[in-house]
Design a protein around this motif. Structure first.
Motif, PDB file in Angstrom:
ATOM      1  N   GLU A 128      -0.612   1.347  -6.698  1.00 11.59           N
ATOM      2  CA  GLU A 128      -1.915   1.751  -7.251  1.00 11.59           C
ATOM      3  C   GLU A 128      -1.763   3.128  -7.882  1.00 11.59           C
ATOM      4  O   GLU A 128      -0.837   3.881  -7.561  1.00 11.59           O
ATOM      5  CB  GLU A 128      -3.004   1.773  -6.178  1.00 11.59           C
ATOM      6  CG  GLU A 128      -2.859   2.870  -5.141  1.00 11.59           C
ATOM      7  CD  GLU A 128      -4.098   3.013  -4.268  1.00 11.59           C
ATOM      8  OE1 GLU A 128      -5.173   2.520  -4.633  1.00 11.59           O
ATOM      9  OE2 GLU A 128      -3.974   3.642  -3.199  1.00 11.59           O
ATOM     10  N   ARG A 164       1.447   7.117   0.342  1.00  7.70           N
ATOM     11  CA  ARG A 164       1.734   8.009  -0.794  1.00  7.70           C
ATOM     12  C   ARG A 164       3.173   7.841  -1.231  1.00  7.70           C
ATOM     13  O   ARG A 164       4.103   8.088  -0.458  1.00  7.70           O
ATOM     14  CB  ARG A 164       1.462   9.465  -0.413  1.00  7.70           C
ATOM     15  CG  ARG A 164      -0.041   9.788  -0.420  1.00  7.70           C
ATOM     16  CD  ARG A 164      -0.347  11.106   0.249  1.00  7.70           C
ATOM     17  NE  ARG A 164       0.609  12.152  -0.101  1.00  7.70           N
ATOM     18  CZ  ARG A 164       1.011  13.113   0.728  1.00  7.70           C
ATOM     19  NH1 ARG A 164       0.538  13.159   1.961  1.00  7.70           N
ATOM     20  NH2 ARG A 164       1.860  14.031   0.321  1.00  7.70           N
ATOM     21  N   TYR A 180      -9.871   0.582 -12.844  1.00  6.91           N
ATOM     22  CA  TYR A 180      -9.652   1.906 -13.438  1.00  6.91           C
ATOM     23  C   TYR A 180     -10.563   2.089 -14.637  1.00  6.91           C
ATOM     24  O   TYR A 180     -10.619   1.224 -15.514  1.00  6.91           O
ATOM     25  CB  TYR A 180      -8.185   2.077 -13.833  1.00  6.91           C
ATOM     26  CG  TYR A 180      -7.279   2.034 -12.621  1.00  6.91           C
ATOM     27  CD1 TYR A 180      -7.259   3.099 -11.725  1.00  6.91           C
ATOM     28  CD2 TYR A 180      -6.501   0.924 -12.339  1.00  6.91           C
ATOM     29  CE1 TYR A 180      -6.482   3.044 -10.581  1.00  6.91           C
ATOM     30  CE2 TYR A 180      -5.713   0.863 -11.199  1.00  6.91           C
ATOM     31  CZ  TYR A 180      -5.709   1.935 -10.330  1.00  6.91           C
ATOM     32  OH  TYR A 180      -4.953   1.874  -9.185  1.00  6.91           O
ATOM     33  N   HIS A 223      -2.551   2.175   2.889  1.00  9.21           N
ATOM     34  CA  HIS A 223      -2.291   3.163   1.839  1.00  9.21           C
ATOM     35  C   HIS A 223      -1.053   3.990   2.183  1.00  9.21           C
ATOM     36  O   HIS A 223      -0.829   4.346   3.351  1.00  9.21           O
ATOM     37  CB  HIS A 223      -3.499   4.094   1.669  1.00  9.21           C
ATOM     38  CG  HIS A 223      -4.670   3.413   1.032  1.00  9.21           C
ATOM     39  ND1 HIS A 223      -4.675   3.025  -0.285  1.00  9.21           N
ATOM     40  CD2 HIS A 223      -5.873   3.046   1.531  1.00  9.21           C
ATOM     41  CE1 HIS A 223      -5.831   2.459  -0.580  1.00  9.21           C
ATOM     42  NE2 HIS A 223      -6.577   2.446   0.507  1.00  9.21           N
ATOM     43  N   GLN A 247      -3.163   6.954  -8.470  1.00 12.43           N
ATOM     44  CA  GLN A 247      -3.853   7.897  -7.612  1.00 12.43           C
ATOM     45  C   GLN A 247      -5.141   8.388  -8.277  1.00 12.43           C
ATOM     46  O   GLN A 247      -5.172   8.620  -9.494  1.00 12.43           O
ATOM     47  CB  GLN A 247      -2.938   9.086  -7.341  1.00 12.43           C
ATOM     48  CG  GLN A 247      -3.321   9.854  -6.116  1.00 12.43           C
ATOM     49  CD  GLN A 247      -2.415  11.056  -5.920  1.00 12.43           C
ATOM     50  OE1 GLN A 247      -1.782  11.522  -6.852  1.00 12.43           O
ATOM     51  NE2 GLN A 247      -2.364  11.547  -4.699  1.00 12.43           N
ATOM     52  N   GLY A 248      -6.176   8.534  -7.473  1.00 10.91           N
ATOM     53  CA  GLY A 248      -7.410   9.141  -7.957  1.00 10.91           C
ATOM     54  C   GLY A 248      -8.112   8.367  -9.055  1.00 10.91           C
ATOM     55  O   GLY A 248      -8.868   8.936  -9.831  1.00 10.91           O
ATOM     56  N   PHE A 249      -7.864   7.085  -9.124  1.00 15.03           N
ATOM     57  CA  PHE A 249      -8.526   6.222 -10.103  1.00 15.03           C
ATOM     58  C   PHE A 249      -8.365   6.710 -11.534  1.00 15.03           C
ATOM     59  O   PHE A 249      -9.272   6.608 -12.358  1.00 15.03           O
ATOM     60  CB  PHE A 249     -10.002   5.994  -9.753  1.00 15.03           C
ATOM     61  CG  PHE A 249     -10.141   4.852  -8.785  1.00 15.03           C
ATOM     62  CD1 PHE A 249     -10.094   3.547  -9.233  1.00 15.03           C
ATOM     63  CD2 PHE A 249     -10.248   5.081  -7.429  1.00 15.03           C
ATOM     64  CE1 PHE A 249     -10.173   2.487  -8.350  1.00 15.03           C
ATOM     65  CE2 PHE A 249     -10.320   4.028  -6.530  1.00 15.03           C
ATOM     66  CZ  PHE A 249     -10.281   2.729  -6.996  1.00 15.03           C
ATOM     67  N   SER A 250      -7.205   7.288 -11.832  1.00 20.23           N
ATOM     68  CA  SER A 250      -6.925   7.590 -13.235  1.00 20.23           C
ATOM     69  C   SER A 250      -5.529   7.061 -13.573  1.00 20.23           C
ATOM     70  O   SER A 250      -4.631   7.029 -12.717  1.00 20.23           O
ATOM     71  CB  SER A 250      -7.028   9.092 -13.504  1.00 20.23           C
ATOM     72  OG  SER A 250      -6.057   9.781 -12.760  1.00 20.23           O
ATOM     73  N   SER A 300       0.714   4.584  -3.671  1.00 24.37           N
ATOM     74  CA  SER A 300       0.140   5.321  -4.797  1.00 24.37           C
ATOM     75  C   SER A 300       1.264   5.937  -5.622  1.00 24.37           C
ATOM     76  O   SER A 300       2.251   6.459  -5.081  1.00 24.37           O
ATOM     77  CB  SER A 300      -0.833   6.401  -4.310  1.00 24.37           C
ATOM     78  OG  SER A 300      -0.145   7.354  -3.537  1.00 24.37           O
ATOM     79  N   ASP A 336       2.141   8.650  -7.047  1.00 26.38           N
ATOM     80  CA  ASP A 336       1.864  10.092  -7.142  1.00 26.38           C
ATOM     81  C   ASP A 336       3.134  10.903  -7.389  1.00 26.38           C
ATOM     82  O   ASP A 336       3.144  12.116  -7.231  1.00 26.38           O
ATOM     83  CB  ASP A 336       1.148  10.582  -5.871  1.00 26.38           C
ATOM     84  CG  ASP A 336       2.022  10.471  -4.637  1.00 26.38           C
ATOM     85  OD1 ASP A 336       3.020   9.716  -4.683  1.00 26.38           O
ATOM     86  OD2 ASP A 336       1.722  11.134  -3.627  1.00 26.38           O
TER      87      ASP A 336
END
Ligand SMILES: [Fe+2]
Length: 258
Positions: free
Chosen positions: A112, A44, A144, A42, A114-117, A88, A90
Motif C-alpha cells: 500500500e 512499514r 487513493y 500493517h 503511505q498516507g493515501f498519496s 507500506s 515508505d
C-alpha cells in the motif's frame, strides 16, 4: 473464497484489538463463505532495511499470529489460515526476502502507499521488487485520491508486473462515490486481478455481497476469478489469469454512473 487482505491478528495494528475481536473476525470470515484467510497486519516497508526494528516487529507479529492460529484451530478447524503483511511503500527499495511478510509464503506481496498519496516513483519500486523475485499486488488503488483520472499510472504499474486488488466495500460504495467509481472503472477496463475485504473486525465484511453484486452485473466469471481462482493461483505462486472487462448491465451502470 480466499481473502488475503484483512487485519485479524490481535493487538498489532488498527484491526482486531484483542483475541476476542480476532475470534469475531474469524467468525465473520467463515459466515461470509471465506475458507482461506491470509491475514495482513500493517507493516512499514522501511523496517526491512533496519534489522533490529524488523526483528522487533516480527517478534510482535509472531506472537499475535500464534494466538490467531490457536483460536482458529479451536473454533474454526476447517478454516485455512496463512499470514502475510500489508506493506507500506515508505522506502524506495524494500527487502521482502523474509517469507513472513509475503502472502502465504508465496512470491506475492501486498503493498500500500503511505498516507493515501501516490509516491512519484511507485512504478520503479514495483519494478525493483519484481526484479528481486517478489510480485507486488497493490492494495485498494481505487481508494487513493485522484485515481479516477490516472489510467496512465495504472497502465505503468501493470506494465512492470504489479497486480491490483480492489476492496469489496469499494464496489458497494462503502468508501464513497469516488472510490466506487474508480473501482468500477478499473473493473470495466479489466485491470483488477483480486477482490478482498480489508476487514478490520468492525462492521460488515462485504466480500460475499460485493462478489454477488459483480455477478448480478453480468460478471459471474469475473466474480469467481477475483475471489477464488486468482487468489488460489497466487497462493500456489502462479500469476493471476486475465479478468475480462466487466461490461455490466445497463441498469447497474446507470445507477453507478448516473
Ligand atoms: Fe488493509
Amino acid at each position: 473464497m480466499i481473502d488475503f487482505h484483512n487485519h485479524l491478528m490481535p493487538g498489532v495494528d488498527d484491526g482486531a484489538a484483542d483475541p476476542a475481536q480476532a475470534l469475531e473476525g474469524l467468525g465473520a470470515m467463515w459466515a461470509d463463505g471465506v475458507r482461506t484467510v491470509v491475514t495482513t497486519p500493517h507493516f512499514r516497508g522501511s523496517l526491512t532495511r533496519n534489522p533490529e526494528a524488523f526483528a522487533a516487529r516480527m517478534a510482535e507479529l509472531d506472537g499475535a499470529w500464534s494466538t490467531l492460529c490457536a483460536l482458529g484451530a479451536e473454533h474454526f478447524p476447517s478454516l485455512r489460515l496463512e499470514r502475510g503483511a500489508e506493506i507500506s511503500l515508505d522506502a524506495p527499495e524494500l527487502d521482502l526476502s523474509d517469507a513472513r511478510v509475503r502472502l502465504g509464503g508465496s512470491p506475492f506481496a501486498l503493498i500500500e502507499f503511505q498516507g493515501f498519496s501516490i509516491p512519484p516513483r511507485a512504478a520503479n519500486a514495483f519494478f525493483q521488487l519484481k526484479r528481486g523475485g517478489v510480485v507486488p499486488i497493490l492494495a485498494h488503488p481505487e481508494r487513493y485520491p485522484g485515481m479516477q483520472g490516472s489510467a496512465d499510472l495504472v497502465e505503468e504499474w501493470r506494465s512492470v508486473g504489479c497486480h491490483l486488488q480492489v476492496n469489496a466495500g469499494s464496489v458497494l460504495g462503502r468508501y464513497g462515490d469516488s472510490a466506487c467509481q474508480a473501482a468500477m472503472g478499473l473493473l470495466a477496463r479489466g485491470e483488477v486481478s483480486f477482490l478482498c475485504s480489508d476487514y478490520h473486525t468492525r462492521g460488515r465484511l462485504w466480500l460475499r455481497q460485493a462478489r454477488d453484486r459483480i455477478a448480478e452485473m453480468g460478471g459471474a466469471e469475473q466474480a469467481e476469478l477475483l475471489t477464488v481462482e486468482n487468489p488460489t493461483r497466487m497462493l500456489a505462486g502462479d500469476p493471476p489469469l486475465p479478468v475480462p472487462p466487466l461490461r455490466g448491465k445497463r441498469g447497474w451502470w446507470g445507477k453507478i454512473f448516473g
